[in-house]
Design a protein around this motif. Structure first.
Motif, mmCIF file in Angstrom:
data_model
loop_
_atom_site.group_PDB
_atom_site.id
_atom_site.type_symbol
_atom_site.label_atom_id
_atom_site.label_comp_id
_atom_site.label_asym_id
_atom_site.label_seq_id
_atom_site.Cartn_x
_atom_site.Cartn_y
_atom_site.Cartn_z
ATOM 1 N N GLY A 170 4.723 79.817 -83.682
ATOM 2 C CA GLY A 170 5.310 80.553 -82.564
ATOM 3 C C GLY A 170 6.744 80.151 -82.302
ATOM 4 N N LEU A 195 9.628 82.900 -82.821
ATOM 5 C CA LEU A 195 10.367 83.239 -81.602
ATOM 6 C C LEU A 195 11.829 82.807 -81.710
ATOM 7 C CD1 LEU A 195 10.064 84.454 -78.768
ATOM 8 C CD2 LEU A 195 9.673 82.140 -77.943
ATOM 9 N N ARG A 219 -0.373 76.925 -84.767
ATOM 10 C CA ARG A 219 -0.001 78.161 -84.070
ATOM 11 C C ARG A 219 1.229 77.963 -83.216
ATOM 12 N NH1 ARG A 219 -5.353 81.163 -81.829
ATOM 13 N NH2 ARG A 219 -5.639 82.465 -83.666
ATOM 14 N N LYS A 220 1.324 76.818 -82.554
ATOM 15 C CA LYS A 220 2.474 76.534 -81.712
ATOM 16 C C LYS A 220 3.736 76.415 -82.571
ATOM 17 C CE LYS A 220 2.052 73.849 -78.102
ATOM 18 N NZ LYS A 220 1.946 72.672 -77.220
ATOM 19 N N ALA A 235 9.065 78.364 -89.461
ATOM 20 C CA ALA A 235 7.994 79.354 -89.568
ATOM 21 C C ALA A 235 7.325 79.294 -90.945
ATOM 22 C CB ALA A 235 8.539 80.754 -89.307
#
Length: 81
Positions: A8, A12, A4-5, A57
């Protein structure tokens, strides 16, 4: 949590670079601080950064899938839940 990190950071970063690349926001900021000579070189930095964050990603999205394939192969090809 690590996946998840990583996702993110990729999403982002890609959004931030896309905003700076496709809007005059970064150009106005550089002009305000007196660095408008650097505007001509923004594409050499922003486009590879966009590609790198998009790759992060995509890697984060594909990583759990590959992990579950390895786990299934270790169990003899069957899904033991």
């Amino acid at each position: 949590m690590e996946d998840r990190k990583l996702l993110g950071v990729g999403v982002l970063g890609a959004l931030l670079v896309a905003v700076c690349c496709f809007t005059p926001l970064l150009v106005a900021l550089l002009a305000a601080v007196g660095l408008s000579a650097a505007v001509g070189y923004l594409d050499f930095v922003l486009l590879p950064a966009l590609a790198a964050f998009a790759a992060i990603a995509i890697y984060a999205l594909a990583r759990p899938h590959r992990r579950s394939e390895r786990r299934a192969a270790a169990c003899g090809g069957e899904n033991h839940v």
